[in-house]
Design an enzyme around this catalytic site. Structure first.
Site, mmCIF file in Angstrom:
data_model
loop_
_atom_site.group_PDB
_atom_site.id
_atom_site.type_symbol
_atom_site.label_atom_id
_atom_site.label_comp_id
_atom_site.label_asym_id
_atom_site.label_seq_id
_atom_site.Cartn_x
_atom_site.Cartn_y
_atom_site.Cartn_z
ATOM 1 C CB THR A 60 -3.773 -3.709 28.157
ATOM 2 O OG1 THR A 60 -3.317 -3.218 29.410
ATOM 3 C CG2 THR A 60 -4.479 -2.596 27.408
ATOM 4 N N GLY A 61 -5.568 -4.518 30.591
ATOM 5 C CA GLY A 61 -6.528 -4.047 31.583
ATOM 6 C C GLY A 61 -6.382 -2.580 31.893
ATOM 7 C CG ASP A 62 -2.689 -0.412 31.831
ATOM 8 O OD1 ASP A 62 -2.950 -0.961 32.916
ATOM 9 O OD2 ASP A 62 -1.538 -0.153 31.455
ATOM 10 N NE ARG A 88 -9.981 1.289 32.867
ATOM 11 C CZ ARG A 88 -9.341 1.485 33.996
ATOM 12 N NH1 ARG A 88 -8.867 0.452 34.679
ATOM 13 N NH2 ARG A 88 -9.120 2.703 34.449
ATOM 14 C CG ASP A 141 -0.430 -8.008 29.544
ATOM 15 O OD1 ASP A 141 -1.426 -7.272 29.569
ATOM 16 O OD2 ASP A 141 0.381 -8.093 30.471
ATOM 17 C CD GLU A 147 1.195 8.711 43.882
ATOM 18 O OE1 GLU A 147 1.546 7.717 44.562
ATOM 19 O OE2 GLU A 147 0.212 9.407 44.159
#
Length: 1076
Positions: A620-622, A719, A387, A481
């Protein structure tokens, strides 16, 4: 009652319906037609056994092993027919093996139960009968109203009903689920009262008003189990999914017993030895009947047959004799091999926990072994699936630099300093664009601020006008942020560097979406004008711009936003049009650069794995851009690497064509390299694939996809859904090459791939233990993976590989003389050894040396293994358990057995009167001579294989030989009253009284071992392996190890389970010597 029994046996299936009706507070309809649905309870189960199914399930798994099942059959045969040996010789070792294995597996499962009970027994508050009561997590039912306070973990999947925040939302983090530390927002069900006053009576009253209204639910209303409540005092929610039906648990795979490559090789070797056993038994039976074809041997004068024996069926007699020979030779199958392997794995696993190099001082966490059955698999890994978030990275963004009006700025001593200037050269004044840029960065975000105050509830943020509270904490939906806001806070006085301290009114938030790739806010400034600073998001850079509105322009903008937000049809399209209208004619202010902080030594670890021949895949899900950026920064992708992409594919045909193009690009690149003869610069390829394209590739193009992947040095999958990660791992596992895979992750979304891989490793993250509880091993940081594989994996594999081969060797040495003896005794099934020797050979006389060897053996020093990762390739692909190596050990065993038998036979064959007084030796003396030579030879053979000597090796090696002599003297020198026969009385003493016997022992042992010594010397000098070359390079004069001294440990003793044992493991190479 029946359901409870099924649950205890592990057979109770979860709720299978696609829909469910949940009645809040379990207030069911009173009419008679209602049939309540059955849901799972809230227990999380990561264990394999229960107290009721442990015995049958464990026995079933153990008797799946060929050796255990075989010895069970032999034991039953010994009970049913008259055999040469006692049933105890098979039953006792079998019982010992089964018991030890069951205890070890039961202990490991008890640790899982213990971890589960900590979760299932956690205290929670639920609403029952109009009052708030405390209960255990496992007692929560679907429909219960649950209260969760700040910083507590959600015990079930909840739908948010009440929040103490005025806007009716709550903030959560999902670190334990996906490794993300950013803040996420949960919303109340639409049309529900925005804020409940928490007292229970009012809460229930408000809930019952909407009890029978249908409300649409979305992901924003669901609070997942394992997430943590942040920046919100407390919330109330209704439990909708519990226990193993929660989303976190549904990402788990069904637990299956993992079996290592070594165990599979053992089973193959056992089948071969079973074939040898059957051959010897059949051959002996045939030769017996061929020998007895003559009447003088069929019915000699001293052994007349009874009438019943003469009339018995020849077929039954043949089967009975065959089974008798089978029992006589059955010890060629080493049942004690399994129990020794189990003990070696269980005891050896403690070294991982004791290794101080795997200890993380900041979090006070040591490496953890959940399943010791796979220790040797750590030395066979070919693919690592990792991951990204929380595993390779800390998921902490750090502000590095920015560009304002074309000038590059860096942070120096808390101030933004133009590049090339120092802090001392600044006059303290700030140009207009710099101030406007800082305003935009400080105001355009959705960061939530939490103040730790002694009173109840959050304090007024503007009460800190003279300086921000030291107890202030930021929570953001985007880590970028948070990094920018923290960076502006670091400037002297926080935001008070601005000329005046102003209060701004937030009017609108234009949320970020993937199409616009930006997020904006509309603010009212103190002067009355309107400001909109929208950062446009790219990779880890943000472009900052602004636009000023007049009061008339804002009225029009506000009207358009209200109409789009309240539109009943095409709401998203109308919002996109309004956003596009607002976010135009912008004034560019600058850009920021934020770095996703990597974990320590990630680059070095990935490079070491690559040098060891291990391919690393990042799953990864990024999003695509973020994942590629991190892959480049951590060294997974190199700047010179040829990156191939399989992304945004819309159809099967488009995906197949893209795969073929990628395959052609790879072939063309290799052809160009071969044509230019650029062997010094090998072109490496990397592949990037997203989740949607992967789904298309796996539908009908698996072979082509795998061909492209295997030709790439590194693969990045972005993704990815949790179950997609498991599918990718399974795809590699089931490929024709059958590579050994390892998956490593820190979140609950990594559990499926951790369970799917041959070896699963959990990272001990800051929150949550789902990955750790469901993994085989757990470490605190990714950097520890290097030593875990290159050192521990290397040691475990070479130890157990030698253990397995040695066990087969010594059992061939043990039983082959028994087979040869039948040619001398006319296949009368007379045993060569006493039954006590048969039983104790593997249990006592030869067990400890190989066990200690398998715990402490080191071919080379750990520092060498870490500094030379390529040595890992020497043991890859199960090379030490290849058929060639197996054949060598087997033939060596047969050769030594022939020398044992015929060497002793030559000594006693012609003249058995070897005593000085003319007294003759008998068959028991002959068997004892063979057995004595065999015990000494196989023990010394292991000594020749030992490279790393400790005091324990010396103790058990020479102690085992001494114990055999002492035991034999006592066993044969005393008349034991509980033995009905004592054939060995005074036999061993008589044997040792003969000088010829001692001479034979020395000659036979020398004959067996001297060729081995010659072979080792020639092979080491003529064909040395990389490992042997490293041994020579790290040895001093005389073959004594020259270790690197470790500095004294700085870890406090109270932080470790046992500082002495930990230091012993780290430094134990200093207490032994290496031999060539």
């Amino acid at each position: 009652m029946l359901r409870w029994i099924r649950q205890q046996l592990g057979f109770d299936p979860p709720h299978q319906s696609d829909t469910r009706t949940v009645y809040i507070a379990n207030r069911f309809p009173q009419h008679g037609h209602y049939v309540p649905q059955r849901f799972a309870d809230n227990r999380i189960i990561s264990s394999k056994y229960t107290i009721w199914n442990f015995v049958p399930k464990n026995l079933f798994e153990q008797f799946r092993r060929i050796a255990n099942f075989y010895f069970l059959i032999i034991f039953l045969v010994q009970l049913m027919i008259d055999t040469p040996t006692s049933p105890v010789t098979s039953g006792l070792p079998l019982f010992f093996v089964i018991t030890v294995t069951a205890i070890k597996q039961g202990y490991e499962d008890w640790l899982r139960h213990k971890a589960d009970n900590e979760v299932n027994g956690a205290p929670v508050f639920v609403v029952r009968s109009g009052s708030l009561v405390q209960t255990r997590s496992k007692n929560i039912r679907v429909g219960d109203i649950v209260r969760v306070a700040k910083d507590e973990t959600f015990p079930v999947d909840l739908v948010l009903l009440s929040s103490d925040r005025i806007e009716g939302t709550c903030h959560i983090t999902t670190t334990s689920l996906d490794g993300e530390t950013n803040l996420k927002v949960g919303f109340l069900i639409s049309l529900l009262c925005s804020r409940f006053l928490i007292p229970q009576a009012l809460l229930l009253h408000c809930l019952l008003i909407y009890h029978f209204l249908i409300r649409p639910l979305g992901p924003e209303n669901l609070l997942l189990r394992g997430a943590r409540l942040k920046n919100t005092k407390e919330i109330f929610g209704v439990a909708v999914y519990t226990g193993m039906e929660s989303k976190m648990a549904l990402n788990y795979k069904c637990k299956s017993q993992k079996r290592s490559a070594v165990e599979k090789s053992m089973n193959t070797f056992l089948l071969i030895y079973l074939g040898i056993l059957l051959f010897e038994a059949v051959l002996s039976t045939i030769l017996k009947y061929a020998w007895q074809a003559e009447n003088k041997w069929d019915e000699p004068f001293y052994n007349q047959k009874t009438e019943q024996e003469r009339n018995s069926s020849q077929i039954l007699k043949f089967i009975s004799d065959f089974l008798a020979f089978l029992v006589l030779y059955n010890f060629i199958i080493p049942i004690s091999l399994y129990v020794t392997v189990e003990m070696q794995k269980f005891l050896g696993s403690f070294f991982i926990g004791w290794d101080l190099d795997l200890y993380h001082e900041e979090s006070n966490q040591m490496a953890q072994v959940n399943t010791s059955d796979l220790n040797e698999e750590l030395g066979q890994v070919e693919y690592v699936f990792t991951d990204k978030t929380g595993t390779l990275t800390e998921n902490e963004m750090l502000f590095r630099e920015c560009s304002i009006n074309g000038v590059k700025y860096q942070e120096i001593n808390g101030k933004l300093v133009p590049e090339g200037m120092t802090d001392d050269s600044l006059d303290g004044s700030s140009p207009r664009l710099e101030l406007l840029f800082l305003k935009a960065v400080s105001l355009c975000h959705t960061v939530q601020i939490s103040y730790e105050q002694p009173g109840d509830g959050p304090g007024d943020p503007f009460s800190h006008a003279n300086g921000f509270s030291s107890q202030m904490e930021y929570y953001a939906s985007s880590p970028d942020e948070k990094a920018l806001v923290e960076a502006t806070k670091r400037y002297p006085g926080g935001y008070t560097d601005l000329p005046l301290f102003h209060r701004y009114k937030l009017l609108h938030i234009l949320e970020f979406d993937a199409n616009r790739r930006r997020m904006s806010v509309i603010l009212q400034t103190p002067s009355g004008s309107l400001l909109i600073p929208p950062p446009q998001k790219g990779l880890r850079t943000l472009v900052v711009a602004c636009r000023h509105f007049s009061a008339e322009e804002y009225v029009e903008v506000d009207r358009l936003l209200h109409e789009a937000c309240t539109a009943l049809q095409q709401r998203e399209e109308r919002l996109a049009e309004v956003f596009s209208f607002i976010e135009k004619d912008l004034e560019l202010l600058g850009a920021t650069a934020v770095e996703d902080k990597l974990q320590e030594k990630v680059q070095e670890t990935i490079e070491a794995l690559r040098l060891a021949g291990i391919k690393v895949w990042v799953l990864t899900g990024d999003k695509h851009e973020t994942a590629v950026s991190v892959s480049l920064s951590c060294g997974h992708f190199h700047r010179t690497m040829n990156i191939l992409e399989l992304v945004q594919q819309k159809s099967d045909n488009e995906c197949a064509e893209q795969l073929r193009q990628l395959a052609r690009r790879w072939s063309l690149a290799n052809f160009r390299q071969a044509w230019t003869c650029a062997e010094d610069h090998v072109i490496q390829h990397g592949l990037v694939v997203d989740g949607a394209s992967l789904s298309l590739a796996l539908r009908g193009h698996e072979k082509l996809f795998m061909e492209v992947c295997k030709n790439c040095s590194a693969v990045l999958c972005c993704r990815m859904a949790p179950l997609q990660k498991a599918k990718v791992v399974r795809l590699l596992k089931t490929s024709p090459e059958k590579p050994i895979t390892l998956a490593i992750g820190d979140g609950a979304n990594d559990v499926s791939m951790i369970q799917e891989a041959h070896v699963g490793i959990g990272i001990m993250g800051k929150e949550g233990r789902q990955a750790v509880r469901n993994s085989d091993y757990a470490i605190a940081r990714f950097k520890f993976l290097s030593k875990l594989l290159l050192v521990h994996g290397h040691f475990y594999y070479i130890r157990i590989a030698t253990l397995v081969q040695y066990f087969f060797y010594k059992n061939v040495c043990f039983i082959t003389p028994q087979f040869l003896y039948q040619f001398v005794c006319l296949f009368s099934q007379q045993t060569l050894y006493d039954s006590v020797y048969l039983t104790l050979y593997n249990i006592c006389f030869t067990s400890l040396p190989i066990l200690i060897y398998s715990l402490f053996e080191q071919l080379v020093h750990p520092h060498v293994l870490q500094s030379k990762p390529a040595l890992y390739r020497d043991i890859s692909r199960n090379s030490l358990l290849s058929f060639k190596t197996f054949l060598y050990w087997t033939l060596l065993g047969f050769c030594h057995a022939f020398v044992f038998f015929f060497g002793s036979y030559i000594l006693m064959g012609e003249d058995t009167s070897l005593m000085g007084n003319g007294q003759m030796f008998g068959n028991w003396t002959f068997g004892t001579l063979v057995f004595t030579v065999m015990v000494i030879t196989v023990t010394l053979k292991l000594a020749l294989e030992t490279h790393f000597w400790t005091w324990m090796n010396h103790f058990v090696t020479w102690g085992s030989i001494a114990f055999y002599f002492i035991f034999s003297l006592f066993y044969g020198g005393i008349i034991w009253p509980f033995l009905h026969t004592q054939d060995m009385y005074f036999v061993f003493v008589q044997l040792l009284s003969s000088g010829s016997a001692w001479f034979a022992i020395v000659i036979i042992i020398t004959t067996c071992l001297f060729p081995d010594i010659i072979k080792k010397v020639f092979y080491r000098h003529l064909q040395p392996t990389s490992t042997q070359k490293s041994q020579v390079g790290y040895l001093g004069p005389g073959g004594v190890c020259l270790p690197t001294r470790h500095p004294p440990s700085k870890v406090a003793v109270n932080k470790l389970h046992s500082a002495e044992t930990g230091n012993a493991w780290r430094s134990h190479p200093q207490h032994g010597t290496f031999t060539q």
